[in-house]
Design an enzyme around this catalytic site. Sequence first.
Site, PDB file in Angstrom:
ATOM      1  N   GLU A   1       0.844  -1.187   0.000  1.00 29.32           N
ATOM      2  CA  GLU A   1       0.000   0.000   0.000  1.00 29.32           C
ATOM      3  C   GLU A   1       0.882   1.240   0.000  1.00 29.32           C
ATOM      4  O   GLU A   1       2.037   1.202   0.471  1.00 29.32           O
ATOM      5  CB  GLU A   1      -0.875   0.054   1.256  1.00 29.32           C
TER       6      GLU A   1
ATOM      7  N   ARG B   1     -14.364  -9.623  15.789  1.00 31.84           N
ATOM      8  CA  ARG B   1     -14.419 -10.059  17.187  1.00 31.84           C
ATOM      9  C   ARG B   1     -14.600  -8.833  18.069  1.00 31.84           C
ATOM     10  O   ARG B   1     -14.527  -7.697  17.601  1.00 31.84           O
ATOM     11  CB  ARG B   1     -13.107 -10.759  17.572  1.00 31.84           C
TER      12      ARG B   1
END
Length: 450
Positions: free
Chosen positions: A200, A292
């Site tokens: 990136e 989560r």
Amino acid sequence: MFDKILIANRGEVALRVMRACKELGVKTVAVYSTEDKDTYPVRYADEAVCIGPAQSTKSYLVIPNIIEAAKNTGAQAVHPGYGFLAENADFARACVENGLVFIGPAAACIESMGDKSSARETMKGCGVPTVPGSDGCIDTVEEAKAFADEVGYPVLIKATAGGGGKGMREVHDPADLEAQYKAARTEAGAAFGNDGVYLEKLVLRPRHVEIQVLADDFGNRVALCERDCSVQRRHQKLIEEAPSPALTEELRRAMGIAAVKALRATDYRSAGTVEFLLDSDGKFYFMEMNTRVQVEHPVTEEIVGVDIIKEQLRIASGEPMSCADRAPFSPNGHAIEFRINAEDPDCGFRPCPGTITRFDPPAGPGVRVESYVRTGSKISPYYDSLVAKVIVRGQDREEALARGRRALDEFVIEGIKTTIPFHRRVLDNPVFCAGEACTDFIETQMGDVL
């Protein structure tokens, strides 16, 4: 609601889930290694089952042992906590195949978001802003060089699996690219069993801002405001606060909308977090999605008045979340969380396992302590070094900072080194106090502790 659930974790998060269950009238089953048999969460649970020796690879990460414990005790569902098997699609799948409810999203969703390259492409497809990056994994040094030359340096090499900063390398000089690429792949392969990496464009001096989300089976999808997690060392968070000092109402709304788009695109159910990088111009970019509950969830609970663990349980049991009619959420007050680790900040945060000879946590208005230890508790070298979390809340950020100073001054832990002195020094730092900390805060402001 379930009658009984098994918590497939240990320490502070296991106790946090058990307490939520007790308030809902749900019985709990603890699993433990031989190293943890005398810990407080094991005594607190209604039942406890030993699942192996101290090493997590022989206990907390052994899926068949956990499934067997759940079935033998009559548990209907399994809560994975965070860490260990929390984002393991095979574990989620094994629970379902054995007639157990996995308290979290579907295995397919964990799988798709666990691969960061795939997750990035999914976000691009649904209109969530992403950092300019490679299309999928970069398989050769030549491909890496071509991409870096195209977007310009600096670039960031990232492991497509896992997290916690492993398999991640910044490259500012073309001469360093080959070595850093190879190092990232080697580290990723060792940590995750998958050496895939992608590249990136590196966003310089960003803030790390994440949106807590909830989604149920009734079409309810909500964003519970944001958390600022910019104070981190080697991509490991140390201090989190909510709301972010950097966000305007307009930016908060835009990031919340983007996070809800991510929920729709992944058909998400349960609690989760959509993480963004925020640059100095107020532009934000998707970084990853955590499927989560997170260590820092209490700071969000403190400013929105929602028990995130209870909502997870409601959603998993087939009920609608209880807070959907309150959306959109706005922050009420300000909260800061300090992770108290058994580490020596004067020696590069070296782990300091040992026996706690005195444990006197702070108390009083606006102070919440999440911990599983007591005086006499042993901090094991086999597991994460987190000893406690101190969460302070004030009517505004100034009051939260004052309460943080007071709480840290009150907290007494003897027998081991902890990060309390480090946190106290952060609270004296003018950049942090001004709400201007970026992800390079430790390097630029606290360099003497590296």
